[in-house]
Structures are given as C-alpha cells and as structure tokens.
Design a protein around this motif. Structure first.
Motif, PDB file in Angstrom:
ATOM      1  N   ASP B 163      -4.086   3.654 -17.512  1.00 32.37           N
ATOM      2  CA  ASP B 163      -4.317   3.371 -16.104  1.00 32.37           C
ATOM      3  C   ASP B 163      -4.221   4.665 -15.291  1.00 32.37           C
ATOM      4  OD1 ASP B 163      -4.829   1.884 -13.914  1.00 32.37           O
ATOM      5  OD2 ASP B 163      -3.059   0.614 -14.058  1.00 32.37           O
ATOM      6  N   TYR B 164      -5.028   4.737 -14.249  1.00 34.04           N
ATOM      7  CA  TYR B 164      -4.936   5.865 -13.337  1.00 34.04           C
ATOM      8  C   TYR B 164      -3.950   5.518 -12.230  1.00 34.04           C
ATOM      9  CZ  TYR B 164      -8.952   7.849 -15.621  1.00 34.04           C
ATOM     10  OH  TYR B 164      -9.795   8.390 -16.559  1.00 34.04           O
ATOM     11  N   LYS B 165      -3.166   6.497 -11.834  1.00 32.43           N
ATOM     12  CA  LYS B 165      -2.162   6.225 -10.807  1.00 32.43           C
ATOM     13  C   LYS B 165      -2.236   7.284  -9.710  1.00 32.43           C
ATOM     14  CE  LYS B 165       1.101   3.782 -13.749  1.00 32.43           C
ATOM     15  NZ  LYS B 165       2.482   3.664 -14.251  1.00 32.43           N
ATOM     16  N   VAL B 166      -2.102   6.812  -8.482  1.00 29.66           N
ATOM     17  CA  VAL B 166      -2.004   7.721  -7.343  1.00 29.66           C
ATOM     18  C   VAL B 166      -0.601   7.570  -6.789  1.00 29.66           C
ATOM     19  CG1 VAL B 166      -2.859   8.279  -5.044  1.00 29.66           C
ATOM     20  CG2 VAL B 166      -4.451   7.514  -6.802  1.00 29.66           C
ATOM     21  N   VAL B 167       0.096   8.683  -6.650  1.00 28.32           N
ATOM     22  CA  VAL B 167       1.442   8.628  -6.078  1.00 28.32           C
ATOM     23  C   VAL B 167       1.395   9.202  -4.670  1.00 28.32           C
ATOM     24  CG1 VAL B 167       2.059  10.693  -7.399  1.00 28.32           C
ATOM     25  CG2 VAL B 167       3.857   9.356  -6.345  1.00 28.32           C
ATOM     26  N   TYR B 168       2.060   8.515  -3.777  1.00 24.12           N
ATOM     27  CA  TYR B 168       1.940   8.754  -2.339  1.00 24.12           C
ATOM     28  C   TYR B 168       3.341   9.042  -1.819  1.00 24.12           C
ATOM     29  CZ  TYR B 168       0.677   7.102   2.465  1.00 24.12           C
ATOM     30  OH  TYR B 168       0.454   6.962   3.805  1.00 24.12           O
ATOM     31  N   LEU B 169       3.605  10.273  -1.467  1.00 25.20           N
ATOM     32  CA  LEU B 169       4.934  10.641  -0.967  1.00 25.20           C
ATOM     33  C   LEU B 169       4.846  10.774   0.545  1.00 25.20           C
ATOM     34  CD1 LEU B 169       5.723  13.556  -3.459  1.00 25.20           C
ATOM     35  CD2 LEU B 169       6.212  11.157  -3.758  1.00 25.20           C
ATOM     36  N   ALA B 170       5.461   9.852   1.256  1.00 23.65           N
ATOM     37  CA  ALA B 170       5.435   9.892   2.715  1.00 23.65           C
ATOM     38  C   ALA B 170       6.703  10.578   3.200  1.00 23.65           C
ATOM     39  CB  ALA B 170       5.334   8.477   3.267  1.00 23.65           C
ATOM     40  N   TYR B 171       6.538  11.762   3.749  1.00 22.04           N
ATOM     41  CA  TYR B 171       7.691  12.511   4.260  1.00 22.04           C
ATOM     42  C   TYR B 171       7.860  12.218   5.729  1.00 22.04           C
ATOM     43  CZ  TYR B 171       7.957  15.401   0.071  1.00 22.04           C
ATOM     44  OH  TYR B 171       8.096  15.856  -1.212  1.00 22.04           O
ATOM     45  N   HIS B 172       9.084  11.947   6.086  1.00 15.99           N
ATOM     46  CA  HIS B 172       9.385  11.824   7.497  1.00 15.99           C
ATOM     47  C   HIS B 172      10.257  13.020   7.847  1.00 15.99           C
ATOM     48  CE1 HIS B 172      10.841  10.045  11.297  1.00 15.99           C
ATOM     49  NE2 HIS B 172       9.588   9.661  11.319  1.00 15.99           N
ATOM     50  N   HIS B 173       9.659  13.978   8.525  1.00 13.59           N
ATOM     51  CA  HIS B 173      10.297  15.266   8.770  1.00 13.59           C
ATOM     52  C   HIS B 173      10.801  15.845   7.456  1.00 13.59           C
ATOM     53  CE1 HIS B 173       9.618  14.810  12.951  1.00 13.59           C
ATOM     54  NE2 HIS B 173      10.122  13.594  12.894  1.00 13.59           N
ATOM     55  N   PHE B 174      12.081  16.142   7.358  1.00 12.01           N
ATOM     56  CA  PHE B 174      12.545  16.797   6.148  1.00 12.01           C
ATOM     57  C   PHE B 174      13.362  15.871   5.255  1.00 12.01           C
ATOM     58  CE2 PHE B 174      11.533  20.225   9.014  1.00 12.01           C
ATOM     59  CZ  PHE B 174      10.809  21.062   8.190  1.00 12.01           C
ATOM     60  N   SER B 175      13.329  14.593   5.564  1.00 14.27           N
ATOM     61  CA  SER B 175      14.108  13.671   4.739  1.00 14.27           C
ATOM     62  C   SER B 175      13.368  13.398   3.429  1.00 14.27           C
ATOM     63  CB  SER B 175      14.348  12.370   5.491  1.00 14.27           C
ATOM     64  OG  SER B 175      13.102  11.789   5.775  1.00 14.27           O
ATOM     65  N   ARG B 176      14.074  12.744   2.526  1.00 18.69           N
ATOM     66  CA  ARG B 176      13.472  12.422   1.232  1.00 18.69           C
ATOM     67  C   ARG B 176      12.265  11.515   1.419  1.00 18.69           C
ATOM     68  NH1 ARG B 176      16.610  14.018  -2.979  1.00 18.69           N
ATOM     69  NH2 ARG B 176      18.461  15.006  -2.144  1.00 18.69           N
ATOM     70  N   PRO B 177      11.242  11.714   0.642  1.00 11.79           N
ATOM     71  CA  PRO B 177      10.023  10.926   0.870  1.00 11.79           C
ATOM     72  C   PRO B 177      10.180   9.480   0.413  1.00 11.79           C
ATOM     73  CG  PRO B 177       9.762  12.295  -1.057  1.00 11.79           C
ATOM     74  CD  PRO B 177      11.083  12.674  -0.457  1.00 11.79           C
ATOM     75  N   ARG B 178       9.433   8.611   1.063  1.00 10.19           N
ATOM     76  CA  ARG B 178       9.300   7.253   0.553  1.00 10.19           C
ATOM     77  C   ARG B 178       8.069   7.237  -0.342  1.00 10.19           C
ATOM     78  NH1 ARG B 178       9.055   2.445   3.672  1.00 10.19           N
ATOM     79  NH2 ARG B 178       7.548   3.520   4.993  1.00 10.19           N
ATOM     80  N   VAL B 179       8.210   6.628  -1.493  1.00 11.69           N
ATOM     81  CA  VAL B 179       7.180   6.786  -2.514  1.00 11.69           C
ATOM     82  C   VAL B 179       6.494   5.458  -2.807  1.00 11.69           C
ATOM     83  CG1 VAL B 179       6.699   7.585  -4.839  1.00 11.69           C
ATOM     84  CG2 VAL B 179       8.549   8.613  -3.535  1.00 11.69           C
ATOM     85  N   HIS B 180       5.184   5.508  -2.849  1.00 11.47           N
ATOM     86  CA  HIS B 180       4.406   4.361  -3.300  1.00 11.47           C
ATOM     87  C   HIS B 180       3.486   4.819  -4.414  1.00 11.47           C
ATOM     88  CE1 HIS B 180       5.705   2.658   0.529  1.00 11.47           C
ATOM     89  NE2 HIS B 180       5.414   1.475   0.018  1.00 11.47           N
ATOM     90  N   VAL B 181       3.249   3.914  -5.349  1.00 12.58           N
ATOM     91  CA  VAL B 181       2.345   4.229  -6.453  1.00 12.58           C
ATOM     92  C   VAL B 181       1.231   3.184  -6.488  1.00 12.58           C
ATOM     93  CG1 VAL B 181       2.130   4.410  -8.952  1.00 12.58           C
ATOM     94  CG2 VAL B 181       4.111   5.376  -7.822  1.00 12.58           C
ATOM     95  N   TYR B 182       0.028   3.662  -6.614  1.00 16.29           N
ATOM     96  CA  TYR B 182      -1.129   2.771  -6.737  1.00 16.29           C
ATOM     97  C   TYR B 182      -1.638   2.866  -8.168  1.00 16.29           C
ATOM     98  CZ  TYR B 182      -5.810   0.880  -5.960  1.00 16.29           C
ATOM     99  OH  TYR B 182      -6.957   0.143  -6.024  1.00 16.29           O
ATOM    100  N   THR B 183      -1.868   1.747  -8.799  1.00 16.35           N
ATOM    101  CA  THR B 183      -2.502   1.791 -10.115  1.00 16.35           C
ATOM    102  C   THR B 183      -3.845   1.088 -10.012  1.00 16.35           C
ATOM    103  OG1 THR B 183      -1.620  -0.280 -10.962  1.00 16.35           O
ATOM    104  CG2 THR B 183      -0.230   1.656 -11.225  1.00 16.35           C
TER     105      THR B 183
END
Lengths: 146, 695
Positions: B163-183
């Motif tokens: 499967d192909y996966k896209v990982v999406y790191l949403a950074y809010h300023h300098f905090s740790r990113p919230r991560v979503h993965v699309y398959t």
C-alpha cells in the motif's frame, strides 16, 4: 582427478556430453546428480537438439565472473529470433538456469514491446479468448497506449 | 517448430520486463494476461524486474510560463532523455503555486501537493495528488481541516500491506506535530501518535529536498524546535509499523542547519550531502564545498562514511538535487539550469552541462559557464528592479516580492537577500516598491524597500535598507514632510546621480496633475522630491515615465498609450539640464506618431530612438525620425526554481484506483475559518483600489 562427464539426451534422442562441474549450473541437473549419482543418461524430453546444443554452448563458456553478465546478454543477442529465444528460455526454465532464462526473457520482452496484439499472440502462441466488447472497453480506457 | 503452449512461468517472466505502456495494451492479448497484469504478485515482480533493467530518473522542469514539463531520464553515462516514456501532465494548473510541489517519487508513483506558506509559515494545503505517470492515473486525496501553522508531507510504500501511504505532519508553531496517515487501499486519513521522546522533530518547511523514501521509511532532515539549539538529525517514519524514529548524523554535521543539507540515496545507502557556499563582500558566491556521507549499514551511525569531499575554490556549483548511483551529482545552478557533474576520481572532476532548453540538449562546450542569454529563466517570474554598475536587481513578482536577488550576469554570479524586517504576506497585502542603487561613499550596493500598508493606504510606508556589505536589512524612518510620498506601482525606477528616482503622487488615486518625482539618496539615505515640468498640460491619460536622457534626468510624457485601440501616440521627452532645478526642464524630443501606437516606452536612447514594449511583449526599438522599428526580439519566457530530480521507477501502481475524490467541501470549511467579515471586505476594496491605481 579426471573430470566426470554427464550425458544429456534431447527430445529427438540425440546425446550430448558435458563435464559435470559445468552441467551443475543447472539446478535441475544438480539435484538429479545429488539424488542418484546420474550415472546413466539424463533425458530432457522437452528440449530439442538445436536448443540443447545452445544450452551446452552456454554452459561451456569460459568467462570470468565479472564479464559473465555481458556474455549472457551477447549470447542471447546473437540468437535474436523470437522462436529460438523462447525455446532457449523454456529449456533454461526446465533446467533451472536462472541467468540464461532471465536474459532470454528480457530479450523477448525487448523485441515484443512495440508489437500489436495480433503480433504478440502469434509470437507467444496465444489464442485470443476475448470478446470484441471486452477489447473495446480497455481500448477506450487506455487509448493513448495503443 | 513446436506449437505447444508456453508455460505460464515463462510468460510471467517475459511480461515482467515490459514497460507499463506495453502492458496496458497487452491486457487485451487474452483473459489470462488481463488477470495476470492486474494481480499484485505480478505488479511486485514487474516493479523489481523492469526497474532493475532500466534505472531512470524523474525530472520536472518548468520552461515557458505555465508549462510544467515532466521527463524521464535514463540513468546512463549521458543522462539521456528517455523518449520512449512520454509523460503527459494530466492536471489542471495548480491554483496557488506556479507549479506543484513534488513530495516524493516512490515505486512509480509521484506525490504532488499544491500549497502555500506565507512568511509566518501560515499554511494553506490545497491539494495532494498521487500520480502514476506511466499509466496516466491519478488519485486526488480527500483533504481535512486541521489547525496548523504548516504541514510537512512524506510519501512511501509499505511492502507488508502492499500500500502507498502519505504521512501528514501538521505543525502548530513549534509544538510536536499532529500526524495523520493516508493509505491508498483504505482511502481515509487516520491519526497516528507522534512520540514524546524525539528531540529533533522540527522539519523546516523548506521546499527543496524535503524527504527521501528508503528501506521502507520516509526520511526528513529535522532539527530541534528551539532553533537556537543547534541539533540536527534525521527523522524517520516507518511505513509498515507507522512508528517514528531518529538516525544520528555524522559527527561533523551534528550542528549544521538543515537548510544546507540534502538527504538522498546513493547506491544502496542513505546519504547526506552538506553544501556550503562562501560569499564575498560583494555578495557573490566565490567558492562552494560539497561533502557527502553514506550510511553503509542502515541505522548504524558509526557506519557513516565520507565518500565525496569536493571543494571548488572559485566556482559556484549551485544546489545539489540528487546524487546518482554512479556517483555523479545532479545540481541546480543559480540561474535555474540543471547541471550534471561527473566525478571521476577523487580530485579530478569532469562535468557535463545540460542547457535547460526545450530539447534538453547537451551543451557540448559548456564548462559551468552558461552563455548569457536574454531568454534567462529569471525573466518571467522575476521583475527587474534596476541595473546599476553591472549588477541587476531582481525580485520575485509572483507572490510577495520578498525574494530579492542581486545578479551580475557578466560574471554569472548572484546573491539572494535575506528576508526583510517587514515581511509581506497574503493577509497583510503590502504594496511594495523596491529601489536599487550604488553608494559611492561607502562603495556599497543598496536595496531600499518601501512597504505601504494595503489596508491603510494613506499611511506612510515602512522603509528598510539592505546593504551588501552588512548583508542585513535596517529600518529607516520615512519623512513626515514629504508631500508626494505614494510611489506609483508598475513602473520602473531610475538610478541617477547617486539617487533612486520614482514617479510618486500625493494621492493614492491616479491623478497625473499631482505627480512628482520622489528621490532616495543612497549615501545620505534621505528621501526628497523633484517637481515635474509644468509647461505642458497633463491629460488624465498621460503616462509619465522617469528615465535618463543622455546625461540628464528625464521624463517621458506619453499620450495615447494604453488603450490598445489607440492608433496614434505622442511622446514628449524632457531633460532636467541642471539636477534638482525644476526650472531647467527642457524638451529634448517631441515625437508625434499620428498613425502608430508604439506601445509602452521603456527607455530613450541617446539619439532619441525609443525602446518600447509592444502589446504582445516584444522588445522593439523605434527610430526617432522614421518611426520604423530597427530591432525586435521575441522573448521566450521561462520560469525558474521549479527544477526537480528524483529517481524514477516505473510501476503499475494505482492502476485500479478509480476513485478521484476531490472534496471541495473540506476546502470551503477551511476557507470559513478566515472570516469573511467587514475587515476582509475592506481589504477587498483596497485591493480593487490598487488595481485601479495600477492602470
């Protein structure tokens, strides 16, 4: 120590001699030798004599390992006819000589890549079992590829 | 000859060496072939066999305006264009950027995104597309709303789940990113935990080389979120386990900023290239150094091995894009061309250069020095601010005008200025004017940047100055007593007698009678004003252009320009015989063309010939007496900064991905976040005013 010789027999009952240490490049032959010592003649009922001669020529090559890749390529290039290559590939498949089979298949792929469907069916001896409707659907979908 | 049916094993083997385009056709040979070609097992085998045989690269260049050009190049000695693989770009032009960002290229699928950042890294992610150019299939991912300052994307292939996966790191300023993965198989975004123990998790949203997919993981250059802490490492995301990890860099690179490093794959190893340019006091790159390490054993930091250490004492080699398996470096030169450097031996290098022209021809005699051509890739998206002492000042016109470049075409060197103190953004909507000149007193080149607030049009601008010697922007106060302080947009400056000159107005509305010349002295850094000649009545449609006529400051009054239906034109050329004395304005030429519209006058030559830009953008020179044009040049306009190179592997992926889900609703949702209230309405009106004024 004298080199042991094996005898291979083609479909048309012709006999070919080959030194054992060269013959065992074929995994099939290696397994047979291991099992029963292969004292007698090894029959190859699907390989005709012309093709077997080619296979023996290939197995007898005296190439340094680093030149081997180029040699296999050149070897199949010189036999650029699709029927010959298919026989060779089939023999290599039966005898399990991976390098030779890969090279022959690669060459066939290269030769047929621009063929029409009818040419491919003829070259690879395939019967068309598709209906014109099915054919049209795919043709419409990938028109650019035709 | 036997007419036996060939064994399936042989058929499979033969087909696995065929290009995707042939396979698409051969689906029709028989039913067995159709099922075979669409089976997962065959796809994997084909991917392995075909690409082993045909190592290739995926190249995107941008030639003419709005032409994205995608090619596949063979990984051979000459890096030849693979003419057998013609890639058709199947998309609409992207909405935000001039072309798509390429996130990555993996197993024959290219991941594209369209987004934009403003200066505060506020982020609008518009589109993510997975594209298989070999079989011309694409899949548009559904978008979702998330609160973020910017997004970093990664793209890879998970062997376990095929499967192909896209990982999406949403950074809010300098905090740790919230991560979503699309398959691709599930077709949905799913949240994934980001570990608390990773120290270096901040990925700079720099658009060059963001990620590399290798050994089942996506790799990014990451640094400590506190940017003053110099700590850099490689952040990894395993596409199978969906876990994040970290790989330590070679000791020499631990404290190097991520922006000067490129991550890539060399042969069978992960590699990091560090590039460093030395800039002299005139701001031009005088030497460049590239060092490349490979990690011989994956995830073992003690196995980092230095394989290339290239120092070019007198050449600006450009920015590395990719390292080829055979050890060549593919680079982007400063003027946007793609160059291939061949390293044969450790110290001796031979390089071949490719001209970035339509045919991508090999430039046989080019030894890094490209012929200076008027068809420079800068010409379209870069506006020319001015030209002074052999240095051309360019700015990126297409977005925020915050990218300013000083360029010396004769030595083929250039320098990009650091971002200014008052950055522009899509939200602030600054109206910007740049000026460029040379200060003889301090022997320094200076760029002055005048920023008007797009909302409060009548307020005085913020002014800052960049000097090449200090290499920083410095704020300068704008005088309160200047009457005409509003510099008219869409016109060029003139550097003359140590000062920059613009046509300015006392009113933001277009009223020719309120024009005068605004000056900025490069030595004293003071603003001033010069009256225009008043002897001639100025019609509301008169176009005023400041210029230099012979040895004098001059202005051109053009009547009849602009309306394209106008068949006549009149140009009065004035010269100020004594600098800063308005009484000395004298008419030098009065050119009346009753039956010809010569277009926009750019410059007057000493002999009175007009250099104009015709309606279709051609540069034309008109003879003063006969009004016949003596020279015309059609510019082939090209765009730069869009070059991308990556390994390209053909595959049959996405063949059965039929769903092309564009969720426009998701986009609207995001738009609503920005309230469409009175404030934005006012901004809209202000923008409308500028447009009017611009004409």
């Amino acid at each position: 120590m004298s080199k042991k010789t094996l005898t291979l027999m083609s479909k048309d009952k012709q006999l070919f001699n080959i030194e054992e240490h060269l013959a065992v490049q074929s995994v099939t032959i290696r397994n047979m030798v291991k099992e029963d010592g292969a004292s007698s003649v090894i029959p190859l009922p699907r390989v005709d004599s012309e093709t077997l001669a080619l296979v023996i020529e290939y197995l007898n090559r005296q190439q340094a390992p680093e030149e081997d890749e180029d040699y296999v390529k050149k070897f199949v290039d010189e036999r650029g006819e699709i029927p010959t290559l298919l026989e060779l590939a089939q023999a290599a498949l039966d005898l399990d000589i991976k390098k030779l089979m890969d090279a022959a298949c690669m060459k066939v792929a290269d030769l047929i890549k621009d063929f029409t469907l009818e040419e491919v069916r003829e070259a690879l001896r395939i019967e068309n079992d598709r209906t014109p409707e099915e054919e049209k659907a795919i043709r419409d979908e990938f028109q650019w590829a035709f | 000859m036997a007419v036996d049916v060939l064994p399936d094993e042989l058929i499979v083997q033969i087909l696995s060496f065929l290009p995707a385009k042939s396979l698409l056709r051969f689906q029709l040979v028989c039913k067995y072939w159709l099922n075979l070609i669409s089976s997962t097992r065959f796809k994997l085998m084909h991917h392995h066999n075909f690409n082993q045989l045909n190592p290739r690269y995926f190249v995107r260049r941008r030639l003419k305006a709005y032409d994205e050009c995608y090619d596949v190049h063979l990984d051979d000695e000459a890096f030849t264009l693979d003419r057998g693989t013609q890639i058709e770009f199947p998309f609409d032009r992207c909405r935000v950027n001039i072309c798509y960002w390429i996130i990555g290229c993996c197993n024959g699928v290219v991941c594209l995104s369209d987004d934009n950042y403003d200066d505060e890294y506020r982020f609008n992610l518009d589109t993510i597309i997975l594209w298989n150019p070999s079989i011309r299939r694409k899949l548009t991912l559904p978008m979702f709303y998330s609160n973020k300052t910017f997004v970093v994307l990664g793209f890879g292939y998970d062997k376990l789940s095929d499967d192909y996966k896209v990982v999406y790191l949403a950074y809010h300023h300098f905090s740790r990113p919230r991560v979503h993965v699309y398959t691709v198989k599930t077709g949905i975004w799913r949240q994934v935990m980001f570990p608390e123990n990773l120290l270096c998790y901040f990925i700079h949203p720099n658009r060059n080389r963001l990620q590399v997919f290798f050994n089942g993981s996506v790799h990014w250059m990451a640094c400590h979120p506190n940017l003053t802490v110099l700590d850099t490492s490689i952040m990894t995301f395993d596409t199978s386990t969906e876990l994040f990890g970290e790989i330590q860099l070679p000791d020499d690179l631990l404290e190097v900023p991520t922006s000067t490093m490129m991550i890539s794959v060399v042969g069978e190893s992960l590699a990091v290239t560090y590039y460093d340019n030395l800039i002299n006091e005139a701001g031009v790159v005088i030497s460049s150094t590239y060092t490349t390490w490979v990690m011989k054993e994956y995830k073992n930091p003690t196995s980092w091995t230095l394989i290339y250490n290239m120092h070019h004492p007198d050449v600006d080699m450009g920015i590395p894009l990719q390292m080829r398996n055979r050890g060549d470096m593919i680079m982007k030169s400063r003027d946007g061309n793609m160059i291939l450097y061949n390293y044969s031996g450790e110290n001796r290098e031979v390089y071949t250069a490719y001209l970035d022209d339509q045919l991508f021809t090999l430039d046989a005699d080019a030894q890094i020095k490209f012929p200076f051509r008027i068809t420079s890739p800068r010409m379209y998206c870069y506006g020319i601010i001015g030209c002074c002492n052999g240095i051309v000042c360019l700015c990126n016109e297409d977005t925020t005008k915050d990218e300013v470049i000083l360029w010396n075409p004769s030595v083929r060197r250039n320098v990009t200025l650091i971002p200014p103190v008052f950055p522009n953004s899509y939200w602030k909507d600054l109206h910007l004017v740049l000026g460029f000149g040379y200060d003889t007193v301090s022997d320094d080149y200076k760029v002055v940047r005048v920023a008007y607030d797009g909302l409060f049009f009548s307020s005085r601008p913020n002014v800052e100055i960049y000097t090449v010697k200090t290499a920083v922007w410095r704020v300068v106060t704008f005088p309160d007593d200047l009457h005409c302080f509003f510099i008219c947009p869409n016109q060029s400056q003139v550097f003359f007698n140590g000062s920059v000159h613009w046509i300015a107005s006392s009113d933001p509305m277009p009223d020719v009678s309120r024009y005068s010349i605004m000056t900025f002295d490069m030595s004293t850094e003071g603003f001033g004003e010069i009256e225009l000649p008043k002897d001639l009545p100025l019609l509301p449609t008169t176009k005023v252009v400041v210029t230099v006529v012979g040895e004098f400051l001059g202005v051109i009054y053009t009547c009849g320009f602009n309306p394209s239906w106008s068949r006549s034109s009149n140009h009065v050329i004035w010269a100020m015989k004594e600098y800063k004395n308005p009484a000395s304005w004298t008419i030098m030429h009065n050119l009346d063309y009753p039956d010809k519209n010569v277009g926009r006058v750019l410059h007057v030559r000493n002999n009175g010939d007009l250099i104009t830009e015709s309606g279709c953008g051609d540069l034309t020179i008109y003879n003063r007496e006969t009004c016949h044009y003596v020279y015309t040049s059609s510019m082939t306009i090209m765009l730069e900064d869009t070059l991308f190179v990556d390994r390209y592997q053909e595959s049959l992926a996405l063949l059965d991905a039929e769903h092309d889900a564009v969720l426009d609703e998701a986009r609207v949702e995001e738009g609503q976040d920005e309230r469409f209230d009175d404030e934005s309405l006012a901004r809209y009106e202000a923008r409308y005013l500028i447009q009017l004024f611009g004409e």
